[in-house]
Motif scaffolding. Structure first.
Motif, PDB file in Angstrom:
ATOM      1  N   GLU A 279     -76.298 -25.968 -27.860  1.00 21.63           N
ATOM      2  CA  GLU A 279     -76.265 -26.796 -26.658  1.00 21.63           C
ATOM      3  C   GLU A 279     -75.361 -28.010 -26.857  1.00 21.63           C
ATOM      4  O   GLU A 279     -74.588 -28.378 -25.965  1.00 21.63           O
TER       5      GLU A 279
ATOM      6  N   LYS B 188     -71.819 -26.853 -26.767  1.00 15.89           N
ATOM      7  CA  LYS B 188     -71.411 -26.568 -25.391  1.00 15.89           C
ATOM      8  C   LYS B 188     -71.127 -27.848 -24.630  1.00 15.89           C
ATOM      9  O   LYS B 188     -70.147 -27.942 -23.872  1.00 15.89           O
ATOM     10  N   MET B 189     -71.967 -28.870 -24.843  1.00 16.83           N
ATOM     11  CA  MET B 189     -71.761 -30.169 -24.183  1.00 16.83           C
ATOM     12  C   MET B 189     -70.457 -30.810 -24.661  1.00 16.83           C
ATOM     13  O   MET B 189     -69.752 -31.470 -23.886  1.00 16.83           O
TER      14      MET B 189
ATOM     15  N   GLU C  28     -67.576 -28.903 -22.855  1.00 12.59           N
ATOM     16  CA  GLU C  28     -67.518 -29.209 -21.418  1.00 12.59           C
ATOM     17  C   GLU C  28     -67.138 -30.659 -21.151  1.00 12.59           C
ATOM     18  O   GLU C  28     -66.661 -30.989 -20.060  1.00 12.59           O
ATOM     19  N   TYR C  29     -67.331 -31.515 -22.140  1.00 12.82           N
ATOM     20  CA  TYR C  29     -66.998 -32.934 -21.961  1.00 12.82           C
ATOM     21  C   TYR C  29     -65.501 -33.132 -21.725  1.00 12.82           C
ATOM     22  O   TYR C  29     -65.073 -34.175 -21.225  1.00 12.82           O
TER      23      TYR C  29
ATOM     24  N   LEU D 160     -70.982 -31.461 -13.771  1.00 13.89           N
ATOM     25  CA  LEU D 160     -71.505 -31.742 -15.106  1.00 13.89           C
ATOM     26  C   LEU D 160     -72.472 -32.922 -15.094  1.00 13.89           C
ATOM     27  O   LEU D 160     -73.485 -32.910 -15.809  1.00 13.89           O
TER      28      LEU D 160
ATOM     29  N   LYS E 259     -75.622 -31.688 -13.799  1.00 12.09           N
ATOM     30  CA  LYS E 259     -76.264 -30.784 -14.766  1.00 12.09           C
ATOM     31  C   LYS E 259     -76.948 -31.547 -15.892  1.00 12.09           C
ATOM     32  O   LYS E 259     -78.090 -31.239 -16.272  1.00 12.09           O
ATOM     33  N   TYR E 260     -76.244 -32.545 -16.453  1.00 11.76           N
ATOM     34  CA  TYR E 260     -76.752 -33.239 -17.637  1.00 11.76           C
ATOM     35  C   TYR E 260     -77.295 -34.638 -17.360  1.00 11.76           C
ATOM     36  O   TYR E 260     -77.944 -35.227 -18.217  1.00 11.76           O
TER      37      TYR E 260
ATOM     38  N   TYR F 280     -74.277 -38.545 -19.323  1.00 13.02           N
ATOM     39  CA  TYR F 280     -73.237 -37.639 -19.819  1.00 13.02           C
ATOM     40  C   TYR F 280     -71.844 -38.130 -19.426  1.00 13.02           C
ATOM     41  O   TYR F 280     -70.863 -37.846 -20.123  1.00 13.02           O
TER      42      TYR F 280
ATOM     43  N   TRP G 286     -71.598 -36.582 -24.592  1.00 10.05           N
ATOM     44  CA  TRP G 286     -71.992 -35.250 -25.072  1.00 10.05           C
ATOM     45  C   TRP G 286     -72.954 -35.323 -26.262  1.00 10.05           C
ATOM     46  O   TRP G 286     -73.569 -34.313 -26.629  1.00 10.05           O
TER      47      TRP G 286
ATOM     48  N   SER H 159     -78.132 -35.930 -26.499  1.00  8.59           N
ATOM     49  CA  SER H 159     -79.378 -35.268 -26.920  1.00  8.59           C
ATOM     50  C   SER H 159     -79.694 -35.503 -28.393  1.00  8.59           C
ATOM     51  O   SER H 159     -80.767 -35.127 -28.869  1.00  8.59           O
TER      52      SER H 159
END
Length: 263
Positions: A169, A172-173, A176-177, A216, A219-220, A224, A230, A233
């Motif tokens: 995860e 992936k973050m 996508e960042y 995004l 989503k986050y 984010y 990113w 978490s």
């Protein structure tokens, strides 16, 4: 030739002034004023002559400087061949090891949908490229440039270690960042494109990046959207920066060298 042409223009102007007024007193200030006028009047022509001369003699000039550069690099190679060869050996080993690992693991990584592996492969490839840049700079005698590229190599190492120690995860973050960064790069581009004379972005390009960024954030969450979002978490809010990542993976002892390269 350019000097003769300039002096001729200067003398012609003086003669013209004397003919206009035979009793003129040409003191230092008046001569300086006349010379300034000659420079102003002859600047376009002298620039054209200078450019023509540079073009005519450019190959001779370049060959001379290239020969000096070749001789310098040969002396540097003789003196520093051992560490330079060791560095190049390390880079080749790293590159070939990465290629071998990729071929051995790619099928399993795809099967398990391992985003961590995907990110590490990309970072490793970039690190190999940076390493070759460092090697070229060292061979050319640009030690300061080489150590500034080491800074980027260190950043990649820190990112790779951090991602390898965390989940899919997080990886992936991280991937996508890129859309968050592209969005803010777009805003800067839009702001300065008219000043720089660059082509404006199309409405579709702006809408596409804006939509990707908004999706995004939805989503986050809004955190984010912030720098190093990113890592949200894993790292507390106050530690979401490069130093915080270094400390998290216990590589902060290299910070003195990192600060040195920044200066």
């Amino acid at each position: 030739m350019e000097q003769d042409w300039f002096l001729q223009s200067f003398y012609s102007l003086i003669q013209e002034k004397i003919q206009e007024n035979p009793n003129i007193d040409l003191d230092d200030k008046k001569i300086q004023a006349l010379m300034s006028k000659v420079i102003e009047n002859t600047l376009p022509e002298s620039a054209a002559l200078l450019l023509g001369s540079l073009k005519e003699k450019s190959m001779e000039m370049l060959e001379e400087h290239r020969l000096e550069r070749i001789e310098f690099e040969a002396r540097l190679q003789r003196r520093w061949s051992k560490p330079i060869n060791l560095l190049e050996t390390l880079i080749v080993i790293s590159s070939e090891s990465g290629e071998t690992c990729y071929k051995a693991c790619i099928d399993k990584a795809i099967e398990e949908n391992c985003t961590v592996f995907e990110v590490l492969v990309k970072i490793h490839a970039r690190a190999c490229q940076i390493s070759y840049e460092i090697l070229c700079l060292l061979k050319g005698g640009f030690a300061d440039g080489a150590i500034s590229r080491w800074r980027t190599l260190h950043e990649l190492s820190v990112l790779a270690a951090f991602i390898s120690q965390n989940s899919n995860e997080v990886a992936k973050m991280y991937l996508e960042y890129e859309y968050i960064e592209s969005y803010y790069e777009m805003l800067e581009y839009i702001r300065y494109a008219p000043i720089l004379g660059f082509e404006e972005l199309t409405k579709e390009e702006i809408e596409k990046l804006t939509e990707s960024r908004n999706d995004l954030v939805s989503k986050y969450g809004p955190e984010y959207d912030k720098p190093f979002g990113w890592t949200m978490s894993v790292l507390p809010k106050k530690e979401r920066n490069f130093k915080g990542i270094e400390e998290n993976i216990k590589l902060d002892h290299l910070r003195p060298f990192y600060k040195l390269t920044c200066n």
